[in-house]
Design a protein around this motif. Structure first.
Motif: not given
Length: 361
Positions: A162-172
């Motif tokens: 549920y946390r933001v990933s650095e590359d935005k390829n995972l998470g919300p």
């Protein structure tokens, strides 16, 4: 992906002369509606964006959370008086405003939070509230606990997915995170619903298919994560005007009292308007997916869902309904349910309460 059960159980006619049967819950009858003035100023704040709603039986008032990202005023909740009985809804009024505080005791900085849902623990009076964060800015979604006066108490330690990933390829996805909250009747379990799928779980809703939405549970006292189940939204129910945008997602959840949840789906199609549907979601046969970081393999069963009410049958003008709460019992002993719209601080939208009576089976 998963399994869904659909069953249309009734049609609610204009002005609710005929109730709709809500299987396992009772019958919903629309009592009436009331709205706040547009652009209302209250103690130097603009009243709007009301996205969370809960009843405080001790103070005999409603708590309504604004989804203002601390831009028009610091993140806050209002108290409301909604005057109704089984015969009519006479009006809604703002009676107070409270600033939510961060761990340092300050109001939240602009764009640091995106408040969406709020629940009050009837035993302790503590307030649980969710924030969608800001994925584009690298701000994680959050569940926080506040005292009745808005002071910070603690936050939940969320699973990594549920946390933001650095590359935005995972998470919300941005603005599609913790949209709904529900507190179990015994106060021991807090449920939080995504508005749409995590990036690694599948697509957002389209005209052709729904979106797999996680509904996670937490120990309300310790914040420890518990089981998670998947709820699949409807496809977007209507196409927008050519070149326009459209969406559908979960806007609120509420315990039904029998181990199931009420789930409010809110859709919008540009040039067409809103579609609002209320479902009952049953986790009995659903897979606990708390051990799955991705849902793409499809090795799970979704919650069974039953349509309770299509708001398009009510004969009232629909808006962006995002908040929902059980209200006080009526004089006849029946429960009341209030659904509230978020006006998005938009002058052409409205903050409106729809009040229902829940009749026993």
């Amino acid at each position: 992906m998963g399994r869904i059960g659909f069953a249309m159980l009734g049609v609610l006619l204009a002005c609710a002369a005929v109730p709709v049967q809500a299987e396992g819950i009772g019958q919903l009858r629309l009592i009436g509606e009331a709205a706040l003035p547009k652009g209302m100023d209250y103690q130097g704040t603009i009243v709007g964006g009301l996205s969370g709603l809960d009843w405080d039986p001790a103070a005999r008032q409603w708590i309504a959370l604004s989804d203002d990202r601390s831009e028009k005023a610091p993140a806050r909740f209002y108290t409301l008086s909604i005057d109704y009985d089984s015969g009519a809804v006479r009006g809604v009024a703002v009676t107070g405003v409270t600033t939510l505080r961060d761990a340092a005791g300050n109001g939240f900085a602009p764009k640091s939070v995106d408040p969406e849902a709020i629940r009050r623990d009837p035993a302790s009076g503590l307030l649980y509230w969710s924030s969608e964060g800001g994925v584009k800015a690298g701000i994680d979604p959050a569940i926080r606990v506040a005292a009745p006066d808005g002071r910070w108490q603690r936050g939940f330690d969320l699973p990594q997915r549920y946390r933001v990933s650095e590359d935005k390829n995972l998470g919300p996805r941005d603005n599609l995170a913790f949209e709904g909250l529900a507190l179990a009747p015994d106060g021991r379990t807090l449920f939080v619903s995504m508005e749409s799928a995590l990036v690694q779980d599948g697509p957002i809703a389209s005209l052709a298919q729904g979106s797999p939405v996680r509904i996670a549970s937490f120990d309300a006292e310790t914040g420890a994560p518990g089981p998670e189940h998947v709820y699949i939204t409807d496809p977007i129910p209507m196409a927008p005007i050519p070149g326009g945008s459209a969406d559908n997602g979960v806007s609120e959840i509420l315990p039904a009292g029998d181990g199931t949840l009420l789930v409010l789906e809110r859709a919008y199609a540009q040039g067409r308007g809103n579609s609002i549907r209320l479902y009952r979601a049953d986790p009995t046969l659903a897979t606990d997916v708390s051990g799955l970081d991705s849902l793409l393999d499809g090795s799970w069963l979704a919650m069974q869902k039953t349509l309770l009410l299509d708001f398009g049958t009510l004969g009232v003008t629909l808006d962006n309904f995002e908040a929902m709460g059980w209200g006080p019992d009526l004089a006849n002993g029946h429960r009341s349910l209030v659904v509230l719209s978020d006006d998005n601080f938009n002058p052409v939208q409205v903050t409106k309460a729809l009040v229902f009576e829940l009749r026993p089976d």
